[in-house]
Design a protein around this motif. Structure first.
Motif, PDB file in Angstrom:
ATOM      1  N   ARG A 165       0.836  -1.208   0.000  1.00 22.40           N
ATOM      2  CA  ARG A 165       0.000   0.000   0.000  1.00 22.40           C
ATOM      3  C   ARG A 165       0.866   1.251   0.000  1.00 22.40           C
ATOM      4  O   ARG A 165       0.575   2.223  -0.702  1.00 22.40           O
ATOM      5  CB  ARG A 165      -0.913   0.003   1.225  1.00 22.40           C
ATOM      6  N   ALA A 166       1.928   1.236   0.785  1.00 23.73           N
ATOM      7  CA  ALA A 166       2.820   2.400   0.832  1.00 23.73           C
ATOM      8  C   ALA A 166       3.493   2.604  -0.516  1.00 23.73           C
ATOM      9  O   ALA A 166       3.646   3.740  -0.985  1.00 23.73           O
ATOM     10  CB  ALA A 166       3.871   2.206   1.929  1.00 23.73           C
ATOM     11  N   HIS A 167       3.892   1.505  -1.159  1.00 17.32           N
ATOM     12  CA  HIS A 167       4.513   1.620  -2.476  1.00 17.32           C
ATOM     13  C   HIS A 167       3.503   2.157  -3.485  1.00 17.32           C
ATOM     14  O   HIS A 167       3.832   3.016  -4.316  1.00 17.32           O
ATOM     15  CB  HIS A 167       5.045   0.260  -2.924  1.00 17.32           C
ATOM     16  N   TRP A 168       2.280   1.670  -3.429  1.00 11.73           N
ATOM     17  CA  TRP A 168       1.222   2.151  -4.318  1.00 11.73           C
ATOM     18  C   TRP A 168       1.029   3.660  -4.170  1.00 11.73           C
ATOM     19  O   TRP A 168       0.935   4.398  -5.148  1.00 11.73           O
ATOM     20  CB  TRP A 168      -0.097   1.439  -3.995  1.00 11.73           C
ATOM     21  N   GLN A 169       0.950   4.109  -2.931  1.00 11.11           N
ATOM     22  CA  GLN A 169       0.710   5.527  -2.683  1.00 11.11           C
ATOM     23  C   GLN A 169       1.835   6.387  -3.242  1.00 11.11           C
ATOM     24  O   GLN A 169       1.592   7.450  -3.824  1.00 11.11           O
ATOM     25  CB  GLN A 169       0.526   5.765  -1.187  1.00 11.11           C
ATOM     26  N   SER A 170       3.057   5.916  -3.071  1.00 13.43           N
ATOM     27  CA  SER A 170       4.206   6.663  -3.573  1.00 13.43           C
ATOM     28  C   SER A 170       4.176   6.752  -5.094  1.00 13.43           C
ATOM     29  O   SER A 170       4.344   7.831  -5.677  1.00 13.43           O
ATOM     30  CB  SER A 170       5.501   5.989  -3.103  1.00 13.43           C
ATOM     31  N   VAL A 171       3.947   5.625  -5.748  1.00  7.91           N
ATOM     32  CA  VAL A 171       3.925   5.606  -7.210  1.00  7.91           C
ATOM     33  C   VAL A 171       2.697   6.337  -7.740  1.00  7.91           C
ATOM     34  O   VAL A 171       2.768   7.054  -8.750  1.00  7.91           O
ATOM     35  CB  VAL A 171       3.965   4.155  -7.728  1.00  7.91           C
ATOM     36  N   ASN A 172       1.563   6.188  -7.062  1.00  9.89           N
ATOM     37  CA  ASN A 172       0.354   6.843  -7.528  1.00  9.89           C
ATOM     38  C   ASN A 172       0.507   8.359  -7.531  1.00  9.89           C
ATOM     39  O   ASN A 172      -0.008   9.041  -8.427  1.00  9.89           O
ATOM     40  CB  ASN A 172      -0.838   6.441  -6.671  1.00  9.89           C
ATOM     41  N   ALA A 173       1.212   8.903  -6.558  1.00  8.18           N
ATOM     42  CA  ALA A 173       1.441  10.349  -6.538  1.00  8.18           C
ATOM     43  C   ALA A 173       2.184  10.788  -7.798  1.00  8.18           C
ATOM     44  O   ALA A 173       1.900  11.851  -8.370  1.00  8.18           O
ATOM     45  CB  ALA A 173       2.236  10.733  -5.290  1.00  8.18           C
ATOM     46  N   LEU A 174       3.108   9.957  -8.245  1.00 11.20           N
ATOM     47  CA  LEU A 174       3.848  10.245  -9.471  1.00 11.20           C
ATOM     48  C   LEU A 174       2.945  10.120 -10.691  1.00 11.20           C
ATOM     49  O   LEU A 174       3.009  10.947 -11.614  1.00 11.20           O
ATOM     50  CB  LEU A 174       5.035   9.276  -9.569  1.00 11.20           C
ATOM     51  N   LEU A 175       2.076   9.120 -10.701  1.00  7.21           N
ATOM     52  CA  LEU A 175       1.147   8.943 -11.814  1.00  7.21           C
ATOM     53  C   LEU A 175       0.156  10.101 -11.907  1.00  7.21           C
ATOM     54  O   LEU A 175      -0.219  10.522 -13.002  1.00  7.21           O
ATOM     55  CB  LEU A 175       0.393   7.617 -11.657  1.00  7.21           C
ATOM     56  N   VAL A 176      -0.265  10.605 -10.761  1.00  4.78           N
ATOM     57  CA  VAL A 176      -1.169  11.764 -10.750  1.00  4.78           C
ATOM     58  C   VAL A 176      -0.486  12.973 -11.382  1.00  4.78           C
ATOM     59  O   VAL A 176      -1.092  13.697 -12.187  1.00  4.78           O
ATOM     60  CB  VAL A 176      -1.623  12.084  -9.310  1.00  4.78           C
ATOM     61  N   ARG A 177       0.775  13.163 -11.061  1.00  3.59           N
ATOM     62  CA  ARG A 177       1.518  14.286 -11.650  1.00  3.59           C
ATOM     63  C   ARG A 177       1.638  14.117 -13.165  1.00  3.59           C
ATOM     64  O   ARG A 177       1.484  15.079 -13.929  1.00  3.59           O
ATOM     65  CB  ARG A 177       2.904  14.391 -11.014  1.00  3.59           C
ATOM     66  N   ALA A 178       1.900  12.888 -13.614  1.00  2.00           N
ATOM     67  CA  ALA A 178       1.982  12.627 -15.048  1.00  2.00           C
ATOM     68  C   ALA A 178       0.646  12.901 -15.727  1.00  2.00           C
ATOM     69  O   ALA A 178       0.578  13.479 -16.815  1.00  2.00           O
ATOM     70  CB  ALA A 178       2.426  11.181 -15.295  1.00  2.00           C
ATOM     71  N   SER A 179      -0.432  12.490 -15.078  1.00  2.00           N
ATOM     72  CA  SER A 179      -1.767  12.727 -15.611  1.00  2.00           C
ATOM     73  C   SER A 179      -2.055  14.220 -15.726  1.00  2.00           C
ATOM     74  O   SER A 179      -2.600  14.691 -16.731  1.00  2.00           O
ATOM     75  CB  SER A 179      -2.814  12.064 -14.708  1.00  2.00           C
ATOM     76  N   GLU A 180      -1.696  14.971 -14.699  1.00  2.00           N
ATOM     77  CA  GLU A 180      -1.938  16.410 -14.720  1.00  2.00           C
ATOM     78  C   GLU A 180      -1.193  17.089 -15.857  1.00  2.00           C
ATOM     79  O   GLU A 180      -1.722  17.997 -16.516  1.00  2.00           O
ATOM     80  CB  GLU A 180      -1.547  17.007 -13.371  1.00  2.00           C
ATOM     81  N   LEU A 181       0.048  16.656 -16.110  1.00  2.00           N
ATOM     82  CA  LEU A 181       0.816  17.230 -17.219  1.00  2.00           C
ATOM     83  C   LEU A 181       0.156  16.893 -18.558  1.00  2.00           C
ATOM     84  O   LEU A 181       0.068  17.744 -19.446  1.00  2.00           O
ATOM     85  CB  LEU A 181       2.252  16.702 -17.196  1.00  2.00           C
ATOM     86  N   ALA A 182      -0.314  15.642 -18.692  1.00  2.00           N
ATOM     87  CA  ALA A 182      -0.926  15.219 -19.959  1.00  2.00           C
ATOM     88  C   ALA A 182      -2.243  15.949 -20.210  1.00  2.00           C
ATOM     89  O   ALA A 182      -2.596  16.225 -21.360  1.00  2.00           O
ATOM     90  CB  ALA A 182      -1.157  13.712 -19.952  1.00  2.00           C
ATOM     91  N   ARG A 183      -2.965  16.267 -19.143  1.00  2.00           N
ATOM     92  CA  ARG A 183      -4.289  16.875 -19.283  1.00  2.00           C
ATOM     93  C   ARG A 183      -4.261  18.402 -19.207  1.00  2.00           C
ATOM     94  O   ARG A 183      -5.305  19.040 -19.327  1.00  2.00           O
ATOM     95  CB  ARG A 183      -5.223  16.325 -18.197  1.00  2.00           C
ATOM     96  N   ALA A 184      -3.090  18.956 -18.984  1.00  2.00           N
ATOM     97  CA  ALA A 184      -2.981  20.414 -18.849  1.00  2.00           C
ATOM     98  C   ALA A 184      -3.565  21.110 -20.077  1.00  2.00           C
ATOM     99  O   ALA A 184      -3.288  20.742 -21.213  1.00  2.00           O
ATOM    100  CB  ALA A 184      -1.522  20.812 -18.676  1.00  2.00           C
ATOM    101  N   GLY A 185      -4.399  22.104 -19.829  1.00  2.00           N
ATOM    102  CA  GLY A 185      -5.021  22.832 -20.928  1.00  2.00           C
ATOM    103  C   GLY A 185      -6.347  22.254 -21.351  1.00  2.00           C
ATOM    104  O   GLY A 185      -7.118  22.902 -22.059  1.00  2.00           O
ATOM    105  N   LEU A 186      -6.631  21.006 -20.914  1.00  2.00           N
ATOM    106  CA  LEU A 186      -7.920  20.384 -21.252  1.00  2.00           C
ATOM    107  C   LEU A 186      -8.802  20.218 -20.031  1.00  2.00           C
ATOM    108  O   LEU A 186     -10.022  20.341 -20.111  1.00  2.00           O
ATOM    109  CB  LEU A 186      -7.703  19.012 -21.899  1.00  2.00           C
ATOM    110  N   ALA A 187      -8.172  19.917 -18.893  1.00  2.25           N
ATOM    111  CA  ALA A 187      -8.961  19.687 -17.685  1.00  2.25           C
ATOM    112  C   ALA A 187      -9.662  20.978 -17.279  1.00  2.25           C
ATOM    113  O   ALA A 187      -9.045  22.028 -17.187  1.00  2.25           O
ATOM    114  CB  ALA A 187      -8.060  19.192 -16.559  1.00  2.25           C
ATOM    115  N   ARG A 188     -10.945  20.867 -17.045  1.00  2.00           N
ATOM    116  CA  ARG A 188     -11.740  22.026 -16.648  1.00  2.00           C
ATOM    117  C   ARG A 188     -12.463  21.716 -15.346  1.00  2.00           C
ATOM    118  O   ARG A 188     -12.666  20.554 -15.004  1.00  2.00           O
ATOM    119  CB  ARG A 188     -12.764  22.375 -17.744  1.00  2.00           C
ATOM    120  N   ARG A 189     -12.860  22.730 -14.644  1.00  2.00           N
ATOM    121  CA  ARG A 189     -13.514  22.543 -13.344  1.00  2.00           C
ATOM    122  C   ARG A 189     -14.714  21.599 -13.449  1.00  2.00           C
ATOM    123  O   ARG A 189     -14.953  20.779 -12.577  1.00  2.00           O
ATOM    124  CB  ARG A 189     -13.942  23.904 -12.798  1.00  2.00           C
ATOM    125  N   ALA A 190     -15.450  21.703 -14.542  1.00  2.00           N
ATOM    126  CA  ALA A 190     -16.669  20.905 -14.695  1.00  2.00           C
ATOM    127  C   ALA A 190     -16.388  19.434 -14.941  1.00  2.00           C
ATOM    128  O   ALA A 190     -17.306  18.627 -14.916  1.00  2.00           O
ATOM    129  CB  ALA A 190     -17.508  21.464 -15.841  1.00  2.00           C
TER     130      ALA A 190
END
Length: 275
Positions: free
Chosen positions: A154-179
């Motif tokens: 679980r600890a390993h998952w949490q650590s890696v997931n934080a990195l995956l979230v950052r990757a997702s945010e970079l990929a979605r930048a400019g498209l992700a909207r509040r709605a």
């Protein structure tokens, strides 16, 4: 992700000791026709570890089995971690083998997501960290059974997931909207037909029975989204993030117009070729 890495993370039931038919518990529901306690073999499991109803799981009430994906954990645990010693011929291994299997599955699922993240051009600034996380995760899959049992996965998952979230945010930048912030949202049965869901955060969203016909899901993050019974006819998932094969298999419908991410297979029950 290169095709050889994808194939490495696909189940090969012929090399597994039927672990997905033994380790999980089943509850009688729309997904399973019977109750089955954890670590008790399914009555449909043959002596050679094959499934006696594999070619008719859905009509027999085992849709949950039809969509289950171990990301190749079954054969790895059976042939690598336990060196081909099966739980029937070596019953002293059973308890530990059954404990290791879900741990290995989580690690192998992480490898799938990390491999996909490394294909994202927008996440290039994170590629060194992602590659290091993948190498570390690969190393963990090679641990001996005793060490895997003690692993804080679980600890390993949490650590890696934080990195995956950052990757997702970079990929979605400019498209992700509040709605389009739907992380963990209850969208069961929702009419989303033709919806503009580009860059949406659908991590862990409940899309059970949702109407996603002609929906635009490009760059939508679908980690852990529950797509059971969803209608994906005409939907565009061509660049959706972190889609697993099991999510496509769980959908009620798709068709030739459904656009899939590279490397994923069109379910055989959908119209059109399974490629």
């Amino acid at each position: 992700m290169p095709d050889d890495q994808r194939s490495h993370l696909r189940a090969d039931c012929s090399q597994c000791f039927g672990l997905c038919c033994v380790v999980p518990a089943f509850s009688a529901s729309a997904d399973f026709a019977i109750d089955k306690p954890a670590r008790q073999p399914c009555p449909n499991l043959r002596t050679d570890f094959g499934c006696s109803i594999h070619d008719r799981l859905r009509p027999r009430g085992f849709a949950g089995c039809a969509v289950y994906d171990c990301f190749g954990a079954g054969q790895h645990v059976s042939q690598v971690t336990f060196g081909g010693r099966d739980w029937r011929q070596a019953p002293d291994t059973a308890a530990q083998l059954f404990t290791v299997f879900p741990i290995m599955r989580e690690l192998r699922e992480l490898l799938w997501y990390l491999g996909e993240a490394l294909t994202l051009t927008a996440a290039t600034p994170l590629h060194a960290e992602l590659a290091a996380a993948r190498e570390r995760t690969e190393q963990l899959t090679e641990l001996a059974a005793d060490a895997l049992v003690e692993l804080d996965v679980r600890a390993h998952w949490q650590s890696v997931n934080a990195l995956l979230v950052r990757a997702s945010e970079l990929a979605r930048a400019g498209l992700a909207r509040r709605a389009t912030e739907f992380r963990g949202a209850d969208l069961m049965g929702r009419d989303l037909r033709g919806g503009d869901l580009r860059g949406a955060n659908l991590r862990g969203a409940y899309l059970i029975g949702a109407d996603l016909r002609e929906a635009d899901l490009r760059l939508a993050d679908l980690v852990g989204a529950d797509t059971r019974g969803a209608d994906l006819r005409g939907a565009d998932l061509s660049t959706s993030l972190f889609v697993a094969q099991s999510q496509l298999d769980a959908a009620a419908q798709g068709d030739q117009a459904t656009r899939l991410p590279p490397g994923l297979l069109r379910p055989a029950r959908w119209p059109g070729p399974s490629v």
